[in-house]
Design an enzyme around this catalytic site. Structure first.
Site, PDB file in Angstrom:
ATOM      1  N   ASP A   1      10.715  -1.541 -10.047  1.00  0.00           N
ATOM      2  CA  ASP A   1      11.336  -2.976  -9.914  1.00  0.00           C
ATOM      3  C   ASP A   1      12.649  -3.118 -10.651  1.00  0.00           C
ATOM      4  OD1 ASP A   1       9.778  -3.894  -7.860  1.00  0.00           O
ATOM      5  OD2 ASP A   1       8.424  -5.171  -9.845  1.00  0.00           O
TER       6      ASP A   1
ATOM      7  N   ARG B   1       1.340   2.385  -5.972  1.00  0.00           N
ATOM      8  CA  ARG B   1       0.083   1.301  -6.727  1.00  0.00           C
ATOM      9  C   ARG B   1      -0.097   0.246  -5.582  1.00  0.00           C
ATOM     10  NH1 ARG B   1      -0.431   2.059 -12.804  1.00  0.00           N
ATOM     11  NH2 ARG B   1       0.352  -0.065 -12.191  1.00  0.00           N
TER      12      ARG B   1
ATOM     13  N   THR C   1      -5.784  -3.165  -8.130  1.00  0.00           N
ATOM     14  CA  THR C   1      -6.471  -1.770  -8.314  1.00  0.00           C
ATOM     15  C   THR C   1      -6.119  -0.685  -8.897  1.00  0.00           C
ATOM     16  OG1 THR C   1      -5.963  -1.044  -5.974  1.00  0.00           O
ATOM     17  CG2 THR C   1      -7.931  -2.429  -6.428  1.00  0.00           C
TER      18      THR C   1
HETATM   19  C1  PRP Z   1       5.209   3.691 -10.370  1.00  0.00           C
HETATM   20  C2  PRP Z   1       5.491   5.115 -11.170  1.00  0.00           C
HETATM   21  C3  PRP Z   1       4.515   6.180 -10.333  1.00  0.00           C
HETATM   22  C4  PRP Z   1       3.303   5.490 -10.626  1.00  0.00           C
HETATM   23  C5  PRP Z   1       2.405   5.494 -12.005  1.00  0.00           C
HETATM   24  O1  PRP Z   1       5.459   3.677  -8.609  1.00  0.00           O
HETATM   25  O2  PRP Z   1       6.742   5.064 -10.339  1.00  0.00           O
HETATM   26  O3  PRP Z   1       4.698   6.329  -9.374  1.00  0.00           O
HETATM   27  O4  PRP Z   1       4.077   4.326 -10.413  1.00  0.00           O
HETATM   28  O5  PRP Z   1       0.770   5.076 -12.157  1.00  0.00           O
HETATM   29  P1  PRP Z   1       0.256   5.661 -11.840  1.00  0.00           P
HETATM   30  O6  PRP Z   1       0.301   7.169 -13.023  1.00  0.00           O
HETATM   31  O7  PRP Z   1      -0.951   4.580 -12.893  1.00  0.00           O
HETATM   32  O8  PRP Z   1      -0.177   6.419 -10.302  1.00  0.00           O
HETATM   33  P2  PRP Z   1       4.720   2.117  -8.222  1.00  0.00           P
HETATM   34  O9  PRP Z   1       3.485   2.527  -7.375  1.00  0.00           O
HETATM   35  O10 PRP Z   1       4.729   1.335  -8.699  1.00  0.00           O
HETATM   36  O11 PRP Z   1       6.448   1.740  -6.434  1.00  0.00           O
HETATM   37  P3  PRP Z   1       7.479   2.577  -6.754  1.00  0.00           P
HETATM   38  O12 PRP Z   1       8.018   3.441  -7.428  1.00  0.00           O
HETATM   39  O13 PRP Z   1       7.925   2.287  -5.690  1.00  0.00           O
HETATM   40  O14 PRP Z   1       7.827   0.724  -7.855  1.00  0.00           O
HETATM   41  N1  URA Z   2       4.433   1.890 -12.682  1.00  0.00           N
HETATM   42  C1  URA Z   2       5.475   1.766 -14.084  1.00  0.00           C
HETATM   43  O1  URA Z   2       6.515   1.442 -13.143  1.00  0.00           O
HETATM   44  N2  URA Z   2       5.037   0.806 -14.944  1.00  0.00           N
HETATM   45  C2  URA Z   2       4.430   1.338 -15.864  1.00  0.00           C
HETATM   46  O2  URA Z   2       3.507   0.945 -16.766  1.00  0.00           O
HETATM   47  C3  URA Z   2       3.044   1.826 -14.749  1.00  0.00           C
HETATM   48  C4  URA Z   2       2.965   2.010 -13.644  1.00  0.00           C
END
Ligand code: PRP
Ligand code: URA
Length: 212
Positions: free
Chosen positions: A206, A107, A111
């Protein structure tokens, strides 16, 4: 009326692990163990109705043979990187023969729009039960992107397993993939201005990897 079947998994172990995951002071090593613990129950529930076949098994005390059942379909598990990796060990413990595909989505911090940076999927997805594992279903952008990719690759019977879902994320999956079942222990209140789930548990990736 809902078109997506949403299964809210009720179980004392799930509640117990979810409280640990939500706690702001939970250190990474405890967070990781709780992620696996909750995933074991969620995934077992998500697989509750997959096909099995009857068989006979010879115990050390012969005769007679005992009746038994084995999983009779291929299972493909697809963790959405990175955070979905925190649920993968649980699936492989429950279904050691599962094949694994990977989808990398990130993400954008301002945005909250997800973009794909990696994918590697097994062949013959159409005849398998597909489990997408991604702990956070927030806007649903990541889930929809993963499901679009899987549908283009031929996947049919898809189940999404998450640990915290927001109504917005469920609505997005419902709109774009009405045939996909969602398994979650909880549907939280909604999203904040930064598109994080409230009350949620913060940034799962994280917290899992200590990158805060
Ligand atoms: C987080 C989580 C999902 C996503 C959910 O990933 O693991 O994949 O956000 O959010 P959404 O429904 O709004 O798309 P992130 O993009 O933070 O990546 P990461 O798992 O590498 O930390
Ligand atoms: N991704 C996360 O890890 N936490 C949230 O709350 C939303 C997206």
């Amino acid at each position: 009326m809902r078109t997506v079947p949403v299964h809210v998994i009720e179980h004392p172990v799930v509640h117990d692990a979810l409280v640990t995951l939500r706690g702001a002071d939970t250190p990474s090593e405890v967070f990781r163990r709780a992620a696996k613990r909750i995933s074991l129950v969620l995934v077992a529930e998500a697989l509750r109705d997959i096909p099995t076949e009857n068989l006979k098994v010879h115990t050390p005390l012969y005769p007679p043979a005992a009746d038994g059942r084995r999983i009779a379909c291929g299972v493909v598990v697809v963790p959405v990187l990175r955070a979905g990796l925190g649920m993968l060990d649980a699936v492989l413990e429950l279904v050691p023969a599962a094949r694994v595909g990977y989808i990398g989505l990130q993400r954008d911090e301002s945005t909250a729009v997800a973009s794909q940076y990696y994918s590697k999927l097994p062949a013959r997805l159409d005849s398998n039960c597909i489990l997408v594992i991604d702990p956070m279903l927030a806007t649903g952008g990541s889930a929809v992107a993963a499901l679009d990719l899987l549908a283009r690759a031929g996947a049919r019977a898809i189940r999404v397993v998450c640990i915290v879902a927001a109504p917005e994320g469920i609505a997005a999956v419902e709109q774009h993939h009405p045939d996909v079942a969602i398994y979650t222990p909880v549907i939280d209140q909604g999203l904040n201005a930064q598109k994080f789930i409230l009350p949620g548990l913060g940034d799962f990736g994280d917290r899992l990897y200590g990158t805060t």
